[in-house]
Write a protein that holds these residues in place. Sequence first.
Motif, short mmCIF file in Angstrom:
data_model
loop_
_atom_site.label_atom_id
_atom_site.label_comp_id
_atom_site.label_asym_id
_atom_site.label_seq_id
_atom_site.Cartn_x
_atom_site.Cartn_y
_atom_site.Cartn_z
N ALA A 254 0.82 -1.21 0.00
CA ALA A 254 0.00 0.00 0.00
C ALA A 254 0.85 1.27 0.00
O ALA A 254 2.03 1.25 0.37
CB ALA A 254 -0.94 0.01 1.19
N VAL A 271 -3.84 5.16 1.10
CA VAL A 271 -4.56 4.68 2.28
C VAL A 271 -4.61 5.80 3.31
O VAL A 271 -3.58 6.36 3.69
CB VAL A 271 -3.87 3.44 2.88
CG1 VAL A 271 -4.62 2.96 4.13
CG2 VAL A 271 -3.77 2.32 1.86
N THR A 321 -14.51 -1.50 4.63
CA THR A 321 -13.56 -0.41 4.41
C THR A 321 -12.22 -0.98 3.97
O THR A 321 -11.96 -2.18 4.12
CB THR A 321 -13.38 0.44 5.67
OG1 THR A 321 -12.79 -0.37 6.69
CG2 THR A 321 -14.71 0.99 6.16
N ARG A 322 -11.38 -0.12 3.46
CA ARG A 322 -10.10 -0.58 2.92
C ARG A 322 -9.22 -1.21 3.98
O ARG A 322 -8.57 -2.23 3.75
CB ARG A 322 -9.37 0.59 2.26
CG ARG A 322 -8.12 0.17 1.50
CD ARG A 322 -7.59 1.30 0.67
NE ARG A 322 -6.44 0.92 -0.12
CZ ARG A 322 -5.77 1.73 -0.92
NH1 ARG A 322 -6.15 2.99 -1.05
NH2 ARG A 322 -4.73 1.30 -1.62
N THR A 323 -9.21 -0.63 5.17
CA THR A 323 -8.34 -1.15 6.24
C THR A 323 -9.05 -2.14 7.14
O THR A 323 -8.39 -2.91 7.85
CB THR A 323 -7.80 -0.01 7.11
OG1 THR A 323 -8.89 0.62 7.80
CG2 THR A 323 -7.06 1.02 6.26
#
Length: 379
Positions: A254, A271, A321-323
């Motif tokens: 990332a 991110v 969500t992305r994380t």
Amino acid sequence: MNLRLLAMILAALLAACRTNPTRLPAAGTTAGVALDTVATGLKVPWDLAFAPDERIFVTERDGRIRVVERGVLRPEPWATLAVSRRSELGLMGIALAPDFARSGHVFVVGSFRTGGDSVENRVYRLTEHNGRGGEQVMVLGGIRVAKYHAGAALRFGPDGMLYLTTGDATHPGTSQDSTALTGKVLRLRPDGGVPADNPIAGSYVYARGVRNPQGLAWHPRTGHLFAPDHGPTRLPREWFRAGRDELNVILPGANYGWPEASGDAGGPEFVRPLVEWTPALAPGGMAFYTGTEFPWAGDAFVAGLRGQRLMRIVLQPAPGTRTGWRAAAAEPLFAGQLGRIRTVVMGPDGSLYLTTSNRDGRGTPRPGDDLLLRIVHRR
């Protein structure tokens, strides 16, 4: 002026005018939080590691590795390394090998001269014999540093690999350069080789686009890697931005945006952090709580240097969500009581340990500084 640079400056100026979107609600005050002093008279302790026999290894930035045994700080160093000690340079992170009880291997990262005024960060492996460290072997070198933005946290991950943070060495553009080791989170084998499953084949780079991270910790339940990061400090080369310290979930491969983005800003290719601190906290080390004395299970703790506090961050899963995470609330601990707090580490006894950094040239030393402290519950 380069149009891309102009656009970045304008975006930074616009972002500077916004209200901090990651200011967290208060988590409430935890009752019974107190401190026990474990050791005094340390000189800029940077990091801690715990041995299976309950000894505590402490790095001091001028190159000494100290040991606390049965509650007593040994007067003689476990080992001394010839580091370059300027401003933020010196001996920093430490990690004991998972098989330390058998191998006696201790890994450290610090700044070393290469000739003339040139300095680089290196990872060394030392081996314990008869209670002292020796057999200094370089595992990784050639990491560019300057007297500021030097990193460097060092930890073994749950996968048995070494993880290392590096600062941008005051050259922000290198954080985006995947061929440079600066401004990165690196992943390496204990023998210094590149793991075959790293995001970029043949490269140590695990994640990029960070400015100066000095802590690493894995969530005890999910194994996700987290790291805080120092934000900009009004330097011209950083377009006069300030604050915007971050807490990030580190994903393999990332990009965290520095220098194009800082704090909770930037495009979808970057991110975004779970937390942004403006004004700056100046985050040092971090840890997750796994003890039972406090209702903090799974909470993240981040040491504050300039902020002079220990921040407790309540995290919640955020599916989709992305994380996979969101920060729900925060509680400051020991605000203004200890001065600069350098690191926080979860001990095998179920307690959090922390160090002060008041003798680093940026703090005001107090009697007994610097300190190694343990958080205890007092009813």
